[in-house]
Scaffold this motif. Structure first.
Motif, PDB file in Angstrom:
ATOM      1  N   ARG A 165       0.807  -1.224   0.000  1.00 41.34           N
ATOM      2  CA  ARG A 165       0.000   0.000   0.000  1.00 41.34           C
ATOM      3  C   ARG A 165       0.843   1.279   0.000  1.00 41.34           C
ATOM      4  O   ARG A 165       0.650   2.172  -0.835  1.00 41.34           O
ATOM      5  CB  ARG A 165      -0.969   0.037   1.169  1.00 41.34           C
ATOM      6  CG  ARG A 165      -1.804   1.345   1.180  1.00 41.34           C
ATOM      7  CD  ARG A 165      -2.797   1.419   2.309  1.00 41.34           C
ATOM      8  NE  ARG A 165      -3.774   0.363   2.151  1.00 41.34           N
ATOM      9  CZ  ARG A 165      -4.159  -0.444   3.141  1.00 41.34           C
ATOM     10  NH1 ARG A 165      -3.664  -0.305   4.354  1.00 41.34           N
ATOM     11  NH2 ARG A 165      -5.052  -1.388   2.917  1.00 41.34           N
ATOM     12  N   ALA A 166       1.776   1.397   0.935  1.00 35.23           N
ATOM     13  CA  ALA A 166       2.558   2.635   1.041  1.00 35.23           C
ATOM     14  C   ALA A 166       3.366   2.879  -0.232  1.00 35.23           C
ATOM     15  O   ALA A 166       3.426   4.018  -0.727  1.00 35.23           O
ATOM     16  CB  ALA A 166       3.476   2.592   2.250  1.00 35.23           C
ATOM     17  N   TRP A 167       3.971   1.824  -0.776  1.00 39.06           N
ATOM     18  CA  TRP A 167       4.742   1.986  -2.004  1.00 39.06           C
ATOM     19  C   TRP A 167       3.847   2.354  -3.171  1.00 39.06           C
ATOM     20  O   TRP A 167       4.187   3.223  -3.979  1.00 39.06           O
ATOM     21  CB  TRP A 167       5.532   0.717  -2.324  1.00 39.06           C
ATOM     22  CG  TRP A 167       6.683   0.480  -1.409  1.00 39.06           C
ATOM     23  CD1 TRP A 167       6.865  -0.591  -0.577  1.00 39.06           C
ATOM     24  CD2 TRP A 167       7.830   1.324  -1.220  1.00 39.06           C
ATOM     25  NE1 TRP A 167       8.043  -0.459   0.113  1.00 39.06           N
ATOM     26  CE2 TRP A 167       8.656   0.711  -0.263  1.00 39.06           C
ATOM     27  CE3 TRP A 167       8.225   2.540  -1.768  1.00 39.06           C
ATOM     28  CZ2 TRP A 167       9.858   1.264   0.154  1.00 39.06           C
ATOM     29  CZ3 TRP A 167       9.430   3.099  -1.351  1.00 39.06           C
ATOM     30  CH2 TRP A 167      10.232   2.460  -0.404  1.00 39.06           C
ATOM     31  N   ARG A 168       2.704   1.694  -3.281  1.00 43.93           N
ATOM     32  CA  ARG A 168       1.785   1.992  -4.383  1.00 43.93           C
ATOM     33  C   ARG A 168       1.267   3.424  -4.293  1.00 43.93           C
ATOM     34  O   ARG A 168       1.158   4.112  -5.310  1.00 43.93           O
ATOM     35  CB  ARG A 168       0.609   1.003  -4.401  1.00 43.93           C
ATOM     36  CG  ARG A 168       1.019  -0.405  -4.836  1.00 43.93           C
ATOM     37  CD  ARG A 168      -0.182  -1.331  -5.005  1.00 43.93           C
ATOM     38  NE  ARG A 168      -0.923  -0.910  -6.199  1.00 43.93           N
ATOM     39  CZ  ARG A 168      -2.172  -0.441  -6.192  1.00 43.93           C
ATOM     40  NH1 ARG A 168      -2.861  -0.372  -5.075  1.00 43.93           N
ATOM     41  NH2 ARG A 168      -2.755  -0.074  -7.316  1.00 43.93           N
ATOM     42  N   GLU A 169       0.942   3.890  -3.098  1.00 39.62           N
ATOM     43  CA  GLU A 169       0.443   5.256  -2.960  1.00 39.62           C
ATOM     44  C   GLU A 169       1.486   6.281  -3.389  1.00 39.62           C
ATOM     45  O   GLU A 169       1.140   7.328  -3.930  1.00 39.62           O
ATOM     46  CB  GLU A 169      -0.027   5.504  -1.532  1.00 39.62           C
ATOM     47  CG  GLU A 169      -1.331   4.796  -1.231  1.00 39.62           C
ATOM     48  CD  GLU A 169      -1.777   4.916   0.212  1.00 39.62           C
ATOM     49  OE1 GLU A 169      -1.056   5.532   1.040  1.00 39.62           O
ATOM     50  OE2 GLU A 169      -2.855   4.386   0.535  1.00 39.62           O
ATOM     51  N   ARG A 178      -3.346   6.000  -6.370  1.00 41.67           N
ATOM     52  CA  ARG A 178      -3.848   7.319  -5.967  1.00 41.67           C
ATOM     53  C   ARG A 178      -5.197   7.628  -6.608  1.00 41.67           C
ATOM     54  O   ARG A 178      -5.947   8.460  -6.108  1.00 41.67           O
ATOM     55  CB  ARG A 178      -2.826   8.394  -6.299  1.00 41.67           C
ATOM     56  CG  ARG A 178      -1.554   8.264  -5.457  1.00 41.67           C
ATOM     57  CD  ARG A 178      -0.606   9.427  -5.636  1.00 41.67           C
ATOM     58  NE  ARG A 178      -0.115   9.610  -6.997  1.00 41.67           N
ATOM     59  CZ  ARG A 178       0.943   8.970  -7.505  1.00 41.67           C
ATOM     60  NH1 ARG A 178       1.619   8.093  -6.771  1.00 41.67           N
ATOM     61  NH2 ARG A 178       1.332   9.221  -8.735  1.00 41.67           N
ATOM     62  N   ALA A 179      -5.504   6.951  -7.716  1.00 39.55           N
ATOM     63  CA  ALA A 179      -6.780   7.154  -8.402  1.00 39.55           C
ATOM     64  C   ALA A 179      -7.860   6.184  -7.932  1.00 39.55           C
ATOM     65  O   ALA A 179      -8.944   6.143  -8.510  1.00 39.55           O
ATOM     66  CB  ALA A 179      -6.588   7.025  -9.906  1.00 39.55           C
ATOM     67  N   GLY A 180      -7.564   5.391  -6.887  1.00 40.33           N
ATOM     68  CA  GLY A 180      -8.590   4.534  -6.305  1.00 40.33           C
ATOM     69  C   GLY A 180      -8.506   3.057  -6.612  1.00 40.33           C
ATOM     70  O   GLY A 180      -9.390   2.293  -6.225  1.00 40.33           O
ATOM     71  N   VAL A 181      -7.453   2.620  -7.289  1.00 40.73           N
ATOM     72  CA  VAL A 181      -7.335   1.200  -7.635  1.00 40.73           C
ATOM     73  C   VAL A 181      -6.591   0.464  -6.520  1.00 40.73           C
ATOM     74  O   VAL A 181      -5.460   0.810  -6.194  1.00 40.73           O
ATOM     75  CB  VAL A 181      -6.591   1.018  -8.979  1.00 40.73           C
ATOM     76  CG1 VAL A 181      -6.457  -0.461  -9.305  1.00 40.73           C
ATOM     77  CG2 VAL A 181      -7.323   1.747 -10.097  1.00 40.73           C
ATOM     78  N   PRO A 182      -7.222  -0.552  -5.925  1.00 39.94           N
ATOM     79  CA  PRO A 182      -6.551  -1.323  -4.875  1.00 39.94           C
ATOM     80  C   PRO A 182      -5.491  -2.252  -5.459  1.00 39.94           C
ATOM     81  O   PRO A 182      -5.383  -2.408  -6.684  1.00 39.94           O
ATOM     82  CB  PRO A 182      -7.701  -2.131  -4.263  1.00 39.94           C
ATOM     83  CG  PRO A 182      -8.656  -2.318  -5.391  1.00 39.94           C
ATOM     84  CD  PRO A 182      -8.566  -1.058  -6.212  1.00 39.94           C
ATOM     85  N   ALA A 183      -4.719  -2.898  -4.596  1.00 36.55           N
ATOM     86  CA  ALA A 183      -3.771  -3.925  -5.041  1.00 36.55           C
ATOM     87  C   ALA A 183      -4.574  -4.975  -5.814  1.00 36.55           C
ATOM     88  O   ALA A 183      -5.595  -5.463  -5.336  1.00 36.55           O
ATOM     89  CB  ALA A 183      -3.067  -4.546  -3.846  1.00 36.55           C
ATOM     90  N   HIS A 184      -4.075  -5.305  -6.997  1.00 35.55           N
ATOM     91  CA  HIS A 184      -4.858  -6.179  -7.874  1.00 35.55           C
ATOM     92  C   HIS A 184      -3.972  -6.826  -8.941  1.00 35.55           C
ATOM     93  O   HIS A 184      -2.851  -6.392  -9.180  1.00 35.55           O
ATOM     94  CB  HIS A 184      -5.943  -5.364  -8.588  1.00 35.55           C
ATOM     95  CG  HIS A 184      -5.375  -4.422  -9.597  1.00 35.55           C
ATOM     96  ND1 HIS A 184      -4.728  -3.249  -9.241  1.00 35.55           N
ATOM     97  CD2 HIS A 184      -5.304  -4.489 -10.951  1.00 35.55           C
ATOM     98  CE1 HIS A 184      -4.298  -2.637 -10.323  1.00 35.55           C
ATOM     99  NE2 HIS A 184      -4.621  -3.372 -11.386  1.00 35.55           N
ATOM    100  N   THR A 212       1.118  -4.704  -9.935  1.00 34.75           N
ATOM    101  CA  THR A 212       2.008  -3.545 -10.032  1.00 34.75           C
ATOM    102  C   THR A 212       2.168  -2.874  -8.671  1.00 34.75           C
ATOM    103  O   THR A 212       1.188  -2.619  -7.975  1.00 34.75           O
ATOM    104  CB  THR A 212       1.467  -2.524 -11.055  1.00 34.75           C
ATOM    105  OG1 THR A 212       1.384  -3.161 -12.330  1.00 34.75           O
ATOM    106  CG2 THR A 212       2.364  -1.300 -11.137  1.00 34.75           C
ATOM    107  N   VAL A 213       3.424  -2.595  -8.334  1.00 34.39           N
ATOM    108  CA  VAL A 213       3.743  -1.878  -7.093  1.00 34.39           C
ATOM    109  C   VAL A 213       4.240  -0.477  -7.403  1.00 34.39           C
ATOM    110  O   VAL A 213       3.903   0.479  -6.717  1.00 34.39           O
ATOM    111  CB  VAL A 213       4.785  -2.657  -6.262  1.00 34.39           C
ATOM    112  CG1 VAL A 213       5.143  -1.898  -4.989  1.00 34.39           C
ATOM    113  CG2 VAL A 213       4.280  -4.055  -5.930  1.00 34.39           C
ATOM    114  N   ALA A 214       5.053  -0.338  -8.437  1.00 35.75           N
ATOM    115  CA  ALA A 214       5.618   0.961  -8.804  1.00 35.75           C
ATOM    116  C   ALA A 214       5.727   1.037 -10.315  1.00 35.75           C
ATOM    117  O   ALA A 214       6.041   0.049 -10.968  1.00 35.75           O
ATOM    118  CB  ALA A 214       6.993   1.138  -8.170  1.00 35.75           C
TER     119      ALA A 214
END
Length: 161
Positions: A11-15, A22-28, A112-114
């Protein structure tokens, strides 16, 4: 498909490093992108998605390693067979929406993480993530996410048997 079990690790890395988060897509793990425009997704399309998915079963997946595309760091799902089958089934039903616009001959399932980052940043994130792996998840649904012009939100969810 949402992978909530991965959220604590990514989560922190993705944000910070994934604009979709940041546009609302969860880890997926993506089944098919792009799909139909939001205005074209109605009850008939949702029913058709449900019909395509009704023969697919829930499954377990593990994320034990990271992978890379240029500028992208992702978690590798193992096995990836069911993800590939789901992508193929939806793409077969909507051939006008090939995975990733038809850019790739082999669509590689990934979380995707980054993205859009330099190799040094990806190396730092990967080192951190390796300490959080493996992650085990049960995939029991497919979510239909739509973009409303400002962000992403879930339009429908389809349970896998």
């Amino acid at each position: 498909m949402k992978i909530p079990e991965a959220e604590p690790a990514v989560r922190a890395w993705r944000e910070q490093l994934d604009p979709s988060a940041r546009a609302g897509v969860p880890a997926h793990v993506t089944v098919l992108f792009p799909f139909l425009e939001e205005s074209r997704i109605d009850s008939a399309v949702c029913a058709a998605v449900g019909e395509v998915l009704e023969g697919h079963r829930a499954f377990e997946v593990r994320f034990e390693s990271c992978g890379r595309f240029p500028g992208v760091l992702y978690l590798v799902p193992e096995p990836d067979t069911q993800f590939r089958q789901l992508t193929q089934a939806i793409a077969d039903r909507w051939p006008q929406t090939p995975p990733f616009g038809g850019q790739f001959t082999d669509v590689i399932p990934h979380l995707t993480v980054a993205q859009g980052q330099q190799a040094t940043a990806l190396k730092k994130v990967e080192a951190d993530l390796l300490g959080c792996l493996p992650i085990t998840a049960r995939v029991s649904s497919v979510e239909l996410m739509v973009h409303d012009g400002t962000g992403w939100h879930e339009r429908a969810s389809f349970t896998l048997q």
